[in-house]
Design a protein around this motif. Structure first.
Motif, short mmCIF file in Angstrom:
data_model
loop_
_atom_site.label_atom_id
_atom_site.label_comp_id
_atom_site.label_asym_id
_atom_site.label_seq_id
_atom_site.Cartn_x
_atom_site.Cartn_y
_atom_site.Cartn_z
N PRO A 180 0.80 -1.22 0.00
CA PRO A 180 0.00 0.00 0.00
C PRO A 180 0.84 1.28 0.00
N ALA A 181 2.11 1.16 0.36
CA ALA A 181 3.04 2.30 0.32
C ALA A 181 4.30 1.86 -0.45
N TRP A 182 4.07 1.46 -1.69
CA TRP A 182 5.17 0.96 -2.51
C TRP A 182 6.33 1.93 -2.49
N PRO A 183 7.56 1.45 -2.41
CA PRO A 183 8.04 0.10 -2.62
C PRO A 183 8.19 -0.73 -1.36
N HIS A 184 7.57 -0.35 -0.28
CA HIS A 184 7.70 -1.07 0.99
C HIS A 184 6.63 -2.15 1.07
N ASP A 185 7.07 -3.41 0.90
CA ASP A 185 6.15 -4.54 0.92
C ASP A 185 5.82 -4.96 2.35
N ARG A 186 4.60 -5.44 2.53
CA ARG A 186 4.15 -5.99 3.80
C ARG A 186 3.75 -7.44 3.57
N VAL A 187 4.09 -8.31 4.51
CA VAL A 187 3.71 -9.72 4.43
C VAL A 187 2.60 -9.96 5.44
N LEU A 188 1.47 -10.47 4.92
CA LEU A 188 0.30 -10.75 5.75
C LEU A 188 0.08 -12.25 5.82
N LEU A 189 -0.20 -12.74 7.03
CA LEU A 189 -0.50 -14.13 7.28
C LEU A 189 -1.94 -14.22 7.74
N SER A 190 -2.69 -15.17 7.18
CA SER A 190 -4.07 -15.35 7.63
C SER A 190 -4.33 -16.83 7.89
N THR A 191 -5.42 -17.08 8.58
CA THR A 191 -5.79 -18.45 8.94
C THR A 191 -7.12 -18.81 8.31
N ASP A 192 -7.43 -20.07 8.30
CA ASP A 192 -8.69 -20.61 7.79
C ASP A 192 -8.87 -20.39 6.30
N GLY A 193 -7.80 -20.08 5.58
CA GLY A 193 -7.88 -19.97 4.13
C GLY A 193 -8.64 -18.77 3.61
N GLY A 194 -9.09 -17.90 4.50
CA GLY A 194 -9.85 -16.73 4.07
C GLY A 194 -8.96 -15.64 3.53
N PRO A 195 -9.59 -14.58 3.03
CA PRO A 195 -8.78 -13.46 2.55
C PRO A 195 -7.87 -12.94 3.67
N PRO A 196 -6.63 -12.62 3.33
CA PRO A 196 -5.66 -12.24 4.35
C PRO A 196 -6.03 -11.04 5.20
N HIS A 197 -6.86 -10.15 4.72
CA HIS A 197 -7.14 -8.97 5.54
C HIS A 197 -8.63 -8.79 5.80
N SER A 198 -9.36 -9.90 5.91
CA SER A 198 -10.75 -9.79 6.32
C SER A 198 -10.81 -10.08 7.81
N GLY A 199 -11.69 -9.44 8.50
CA GLY A 199 -11.77 -9.61 9.95
C GLY A 199 -10.74 -8.76 10.65
N PRO A 200 -10.73 -8.82 11.97
CA PRO A 200 -9.84 -7.97 12.77
C PRO A 200 -8.36 -8.38 12.67
N HIS A 201 -7.51 -7.36 12.55
CA HIS A 201 -6.06 -7.58 12.58
C HIS A 201 -5.70 -8.18 13.94
N GLY A 202 -4.86 -9.20 13.93
CA GLY A 202 -4.46 -9.85 15.18
C GLY A 202 -5.38 -10.98 15.59
N GLU A 203 -6.48 -11.19 14.86
CA GLU A 203 -7.39 -12.30 15.15
C GLU A 203 -7.51 -13.26 13.97
N ARG A 204 -7.69 -12.73 12.77
CA ARG A 204 -7.80 -13.56 11.56
C ARG A 204 -6.64 -13.33 10.61
N TRP A 205 -5.97 -12.20 10.76
CA TRP A 205 -4.81 -11.92 9.93
C TRP A 205 -3.79 -11.11 10.72
N TRP A 206 -2.53 -11.28 10.34
CA TRP A 206 -1.43 -10.66 11.06
C TRP A 206 -0.45 -10.05 10.06
N HIS A 207 -0.04 -8.83 10.31
CA HIS A 207 1.02 -8.18 9.53
C HIS A 207 2.32 -8.61 10.20
N ILE A 208 3.00 -9.61 9.60
CA ILE A 208 4.14 -10.23 10.28
C ILE A 208 5.50 -9.71 9.82
N TYR A 209 5.54 -9.00 8.69
CA TYR A 209 6.84 -8.53 8.20
C TYR A 209 6.63 -7.28 7.36
#
Length: 186
Positions: free
Chosen positions: A118-147
């Motif tokens: 979202p602020a290219w060229p700085h990439d963000r790595v998102l991890l999500s669970t349950d196979g859903g979209p990486p940024h649906s639901g609350p940050h820290g519960e269903r997806w995490w900005h890990i890097y």
């Protein structure tokens, strides 16, 4: 997305290194399995040679500072591979990174990775669970900005074929997370 802070990966993931391993001139990484322990191994290809890490212990188990120049970088062969070293000598390891290729972005039990800029060229790595979209639901519960790659160029992001190792490689370092087993989706 811009406001989401970097947070630790959730349980069952744990960092392998605290916080990372510096690797100047990193070109790419690939995965292999240790023939004796079954541990995921991460092969690192850089301008300074090849290295092999155990992704459970973090131990550097092999190093080749002077690989054969005919196939020392993955762009030298059509399948983007390099010769293995240490316990995987005699095999070829496919490498993802500067020259192309890719790593798994999902696991069989529903973990998923996405790279966003979202602020290219700085990439963000998102991890999500349950196979859903990486940024649906609350940050820290269903997806995490890990890097957040804000100082080096992202080279490769992905899971090992076993799904037990998560790797982020940049032009200057390697960050790994591991988990001991995979879960069963219900």
């Amino acid at each position: 997305m811009l406001a989401a802070p970097v947070v630790p990966a959730p349980v069952p993931w744990r960092p392998v290194f605290e916080p990372l391993v510096p690797v100047g001139g990193l070109l790419g990484i690939g995965f292999a399995a240790h023939p004796d322990t079954g541990h995921d191994l991460v092969m690192v290809v850089s301008n300074d040679g090849h290295g092999l890490f155990d992704s459970v212990t973090g131990e550097k188990i092999a190093r080749d500072r002077d690989p054969d120049p005919d196939d020392s970088t993955p762009d030298a062969v059509p399948d983007l591979s390099c010769p293995g070293l240490g316990p995987v000598a005699g095999t070829r390891v496919r490498i993802a990174g500067l020259h192309g290729g890719g790593l798994h972005r999902t696991t069989a039990d529903g973990w998923r990775l996405e790279v966003v800029s979202p602020a290219w060229p700085h990439d963000r790595v998102l991890l999500s669970t349950d196979g859903g979209p990486p940024h649906s639901g609350p940050h820290g519960e269903r997806w995490w900005h890990i890097y957040h790659a804000n100082y080096s160029e992202l080279r490769a992001v992905g899971f090992s074929p076993s799904g037990r190792t998560l790797a982020v490689a940049t032009s200057s370092d390697l960050t790994l997370w591991t988990r001991t087993r995979t879960r069963t989706l219900v």
